[in-house]
Design an enzyme around this catalytic site. Structure first.
Site, PDB file in Angstrom:
ATOM      1  N   SER A   1      -9.678   1.153   3.057  1.00 26.08           N
ATOM      2  CA  SER A   1      -8.905   2.089   2.520  1.00 26.08           C
ATOM      3  C   SER A   1      -7.995   1.177   1.588  1.00 26.08           C
ATOM      4  CB  SER A   1      -8.142   3.248   3.200  1.00 26.08           C
ATOM      5  OG  SER A   1      -7.127   2.507   4.031  1.00 26.08           O
TER       6      SER A   1
ATOM      7  N   SER B   1      -9.783  -1.327   7.272  1.00 26.12           N
ATOM      8  CA  SER B   1      -9.101  -1.183   5.954  1.00 26.12           C
ATOM      9  C   SER B   1      -8.436  -2.041   5.444  1.00 26.12           C
ATOM     10  CB  SER B   1      -8.220   0.231   5.884  1.00 26.12           C
ATOM     11  OG  SER B   1      -9.039   1.167   6.157  1.00 26.12           O
TER      12      SER B   1
ATOM     13  N   LYS C   1       0.916  -1.181  -0.136  1.00 24.27           N
ATOM     14  CA  LYS C   1       0.037  -0.116   0.002  1.00 24.27           C
ATOM     15  C   LYS C   1       0.884   1.144   0.122  1.00 24.27           C
ATOM     16  CE  LYS C   1      -3.975   1.724   2.830  1.00 24.27           C
ATOM     17  NZ  LYS C   1      -4.848   1.283   4.246  1.00 24.27           N
TER      18      LYS C   1
END
Lengths: 485, 95
Positions: A153, A177, A78
């Site tokens: 997310s 997330s 990420k």
């Protein structure tokens, strides 16, 4: 079977037996990313050149007999993890050109094993969102249905694994997330206990809730990744100095003698029928495997979303004060004085959801409102945490849905922040309690969208939920289904 | 109303965010709705409850006061929007 269909454990086996080289594996993945990323937009940065060099170095290590569990395996992260020399945007315009001079500890640990970092993954800006629509680098499409969100997310991380663009990915989980996008994309997502994995070098959103974890194809890979990143780090004073067990050893056969709790507050109105059915079938599977199912209560569940949005935004408003246009990040040049420069830089660099949360958090911490909002929320957090501790007196693991519905359409909730926040209702309490949980595939809706099962464990008992998840996975085939992309 | 336009404007200055009139208007409505939602916490009696700042009990983390290698000045300044003579340059603060 193509190279990119193999799990981490299968690739390890092929590399160890010299049936494949790390360079071949990385080459196959870079081709796969090039072929699929235009459809998905899951990567913000692809590290083709450095990945190729890292794969060559891994091949040399393997030849020299210096193989670690992740040597030569292609992993993506990420874009919230600082990566030395590789742009790290956190999904934001304000960090659009930021090139960190150091690695996050989680990155350093997988690099030390000579894993290959293939790229940096799309995400909601500063990890604030449940759909990946808040990225300054565009929305990500769900590999199972391109018109739908991958969750957030860590939406890019989940889409990347579902589309076989990397063998494993690193994400972060502040209110769900990792777990919610894992459920929306039919992959395995693990949020370890707060303090289990170092947060050093991870761009901060809400520091008392943020935690690093892996997204993988299956449970064995999840255990492999956690093994690599878990453990005390002097650079993160909130990382906990307790021994890291052998997670592979926890992957055993059945669930005899295991007590699994079903929190009644999680099976209420608002829970989609297909999700309910899939989770009930998963419950029956666990019972067949020998587990004892026990109804339990987490009485303060309904207050978790409100509690979270005060605590997370308050911490975010404080953490994001550092983006002032002075030391790094975007600077607005037309400003007349220093304060104006701060205000203009932040206005130009942050997107609408980040501004909304900074504003809410600043308000909750401001003079005259602190006790009514922030302090009140911290007290409610104590009650929510106590709910879990009480339930874990009676059971070893809790079993729940991950999200009330499967993935929703891109654009569907974008104008209603409160509705968007409520998609995290089953994941948020775990972050407030600070314990560990994972999401794993347990079915599909009538229109072919994935459904996830959440297993919640006692603090620092990741091994127990990994073992439970492994037994469930062995008894089912949901994880074998692949998105057509 | 839980929050007024004027209060939102005040908070935007505290948060160092330059917001347009349009942004202030929509934020007033959105924050009002969210503050209305979080109001439900007041229905819980939290008298005598100790607030939780961290879910895992923490002790102060001490370390030895030793010099260790850190960033070079070049590394520290490598992302600076404006740097001069090993320093970050900003607008004049004192006239």
């Amino acid at each position: 079977m193509t190279i990119y269909d193999l799990t981490l454990a299968e690739l390890r086996d092929r590399l160890d037996r010299r049936e494949l080289s790390a360079s071949e594996v990385t080459g196959a993945y870079l081709e796969r990313i090039a072929a699929t990323n235009p459809k998905l937009n899951s990567f913000i940065t692809v590290c083709a050149e450095t990945a190729t060099a890292e794969a060559e170095a891994a091949d040399r290590a393997i030849s020299a007999g210096e193989t670690a569990p992740l040597t030569g395996l292609p992993i993506a992260a990420k874009d919230i993890f600082n990566t030395a020399g590789v742009r790290t945007t956190c999904g934001s315009k304000i960090l659009g050109n930021y090139i960190p001079p150091y690695d996050a500890t989680a990155i350093a640990r997988i690099k030390a094993q000579k894993a290959v970092i293939v790229g940096k993954l799309n995400m909601d800006e500063f990890a604030m969102g449940s759909s990946n629509e808040n990225s300054a680098f565009g929305a990500v499409c769900n590999p199972w249905k391109l018109s739908h969100v991958p969750g957030g997310s860590s939406g890019g991380s989940a889409a990347c694994i579902a589309a076989c663009q990397a063998a494993a990915a690193l994400g972060t989980d502040t209110g769900g997330s990792i777990r919610q996008p894992a459920a929306y994309c039919s992959v395995v997502g693990l949020k370890p206990t707060y303090g289990r994995v170092s947060r050093y070098g991870v761009v901060a959103y809400a520091s008392s809730l943020d935690q690093v974890g892996p997204l993988t194809r299956d449970v064995r890979d999840s255990a492999l990744m956690l093994q690599a990143i878990a453990g005390y780090d002097p650079a993160d004073s909130t990382s906990v100095n307790t021994p890291v067990p052998d997670y592979q050893a926890a992957l055993a056969g059945d669930l005899k003698g295991l007590r699994i709790g079903l929190p009644q507050e999680y099976f209420i109105a608002g829970l989609d029928d297909d999700v309910r059915t899939a989770v009930e079938e998963a419950t029956a599977t666990c019972r067949d495997l020998g587990a004892e199912m026990i109804e339990v209560s987490l009485p303060h569940t309904a207050y978790a979303v409100a509690c979270y949005y005060l605590i997370a935004t308050a911490e975010a408003s404080s953490n994001l004060a550092r983006y002032d246009g002075v030391r790094y990040g975007l600077r607005a040049d037309q400003a007349e004085n220093l304060i104006d420069m701060y205000m203009q830089s932040r206005a130009a660099g942050f997107g609408p959801e980040v501004k909304r949360r900074i504003m809410l958090g600043t308000y909750a911490l401001s003079s005259g409102y602190y006790d009514a909002y922030y302090l009140k929320a911290q007290k409610v957090r104590t009650l929510i945490r106590q709910d879990f501790l009480d339930a874990f007196e009676k059971v070893d693991v809790l079993l729940t849905p991950v999200a009330p519905t499967p993935a929703f359409a891109i654009g569907e909730k974008v104008n209603d922040p409160l509705q968007m926040y409520l998609s995290d209702i089953y994941t948020i309490p775990v972050n407030l309690a600070g314990t560990c949980a994972m999401s794993l595939p347990c079915g599909f809706s009538a229109d072919g969208l994935p459904i996830g099962l959440q297993l919640i464990g006692k603090p620092f008992e990741e091994a127990t939920i990994l073992g439970t998840a492994y037994a469930f996975e062995q008894a089912t085939t949901w994880h074998e289904r692949k998105a057509e992309i | 109303m839980k929050i007024t336009h004027a209060e939102v404007e005040h908070v935007s200055r505290l948060a160092r965010l330059a917001l347009s009139e349009k942004e202030l208007d929509s934020l007033t409505g959105e924050m009002d709705a969210i503050l209305g939602y979080v109001e439900q916490l007041n229905s819980l009696n939290t008298e005598g409850i100790v607030p939780t700042a961290h879910a895992v009990p923490m002790e102060n983390a001490f370390r030895a006061d030793e010099v260790k290698p850190g960033f070079t000045p070049e590394q520290a300044l490598s992302n600076a929007p404006d740097a001069v003579e090993n320093a970050f340059r900003v607008r004049r603060v004192i006239e």
